[in-house]
Design a protein around this motif. Sequence first.
Motif, short mmCIF file in Angstrom:
data_model
loop_
_atom_site.label_atom_id
_atom_site.label_comp_id
_atom_site.label_asym_id
_atom_site.label_seq_id
_atom_site.Cartn_x
_atom_site.Cartn_y
_atom_site.Cartn_z
N PRO A 69 44.29 41.72 94.71
CA PRO A 69 43.27 41.43 93.79
C PRO A 69 43.57 42.22 92.36
N LEU A 70 43.97 43.26 92.32
CA LEU A 70 44.37 43.88 91.09
C LEU A 70 45.32 42.98 90.32
N ASN A 71 46.29 42.37 91.03
CA ASN A 71 47.37 41.74 90.58
C ASN A 71 46.71 40.23 90.05
N LEU A 72 45.79 39.47 90.68
CA LEU A 72 45.20 38.34 90.48
C LEU A 72 44.44 38.55 89.03
N LEU A 73 43.54 39.78 89.13
CA LEU A 73 42.88 40.12 87.80
C LEU A 73 43.75 40.43 86.73
N TRP A 74 44.70 40.86 86.97
CA TRP A 74 45.78 41.20 85.74
C TRP A 74 46.39 39.85 85.35
N GLN A 75 46.55 38.98 86.21
CA GLN A 75 47.25 37.56 85.58
C GLN A 75 45.95 36.86 85.01
N ARG A 76 44.66 36.92 85.53
CA ARG A 76 43.60 36.21 84.70
C ARG A 76 43.60 36.58 83.46
N LEU A 77 43.51 37.98 83.37
CA LEU A 77 43.37 38.95 82.16
C LEU A 77 44.43 38.23 81.02
N GLY A 78 45.44 38.26 81.52
CA GLY A 78 46.44 37.73 80.68
C GLY A 78 46.60 36.32 80.24
N GLN A 79 46.03 35.53 81.11
CA GLN A 79 45.85 33.89 80.77
C GLN A 79 44.72 33.78 79.77
N LEU A 80 43.73 34.73 80.04
CA LEU A 80 42.58 34.87 78.86
C LEU A 80 42.94 35.21 77.67
N LEU A 81 43.77 36.24 77.63
CA LEU A 81 44.13 36.54 76.25
C LEU A 81 45.11 35.70 75.77
N PHE A 82 46.00 34.89 76.47
CA PHE A 82 46.74 33.91 75.82
C PHE A 82 45.99 32.82 75.25
N TYR A 83 44.70 32.29 75.93
CA TYR A 83 43.93 31.25 75.22
C TYR A 83 43.42 31.76 74.15
N ILE A 84 43.30 33.06 73.84
CA ILE A 84 42.40 33.64 72.72
C ILE A 84 43.11 33.67 71.50
N THR A 85 44.43 34.34 72.19
CA THR A 85 45.41 34.92 70.88
C THR A 85 46.43 33.84 70.61
#
Length: 142
Positions: A69-85
């Motif tokens: 679950p932490l790995n999935l959460l970390w990956q989703r956070l990375g994608q969210l940051l990609f969409y923003i930055t």
Amino acid sequence: MRKKHFHEDYFRKTEEKKSTERNFGIVMAMACALIGFLRFYRSGQGTLWFIAAVLFVLLAYFYEKALSPLNLLWQRLGQLLFYITNPIILAVIFMVLLLPLGLIFRLLGKDPLHLKKQKGQKSYWLKRNPPGPIPQTMKNQF
């Protein structure tokens, strides 16, 4: 069908390659150990970070499923940051580098792509000197 408003297609469903739980645990352990070392070096505290690092290593090698679950959460956070930055960074690069360069070229009257129309010219094709390869060599380009 969704209308696209951006160059990037953010509505496309693609499966990104997910890192393994073991690799995630090792990377997080190294990050916690580094933070712990820096905290210990600066203030003499950092024990909790070292404990977190040891916990991540133990989970990575003996119970990988707990890190999923932490790995999935970390990956989703990375994608969210990609969409923003990503759009912000590309806009800054365009406005800081390309826009001023284009304005300078216009002020100096430069036309490196030969886009200006010239009267009396029969064709806008540029003559190559020496001529390019013979057409028979261009059969299988891809």
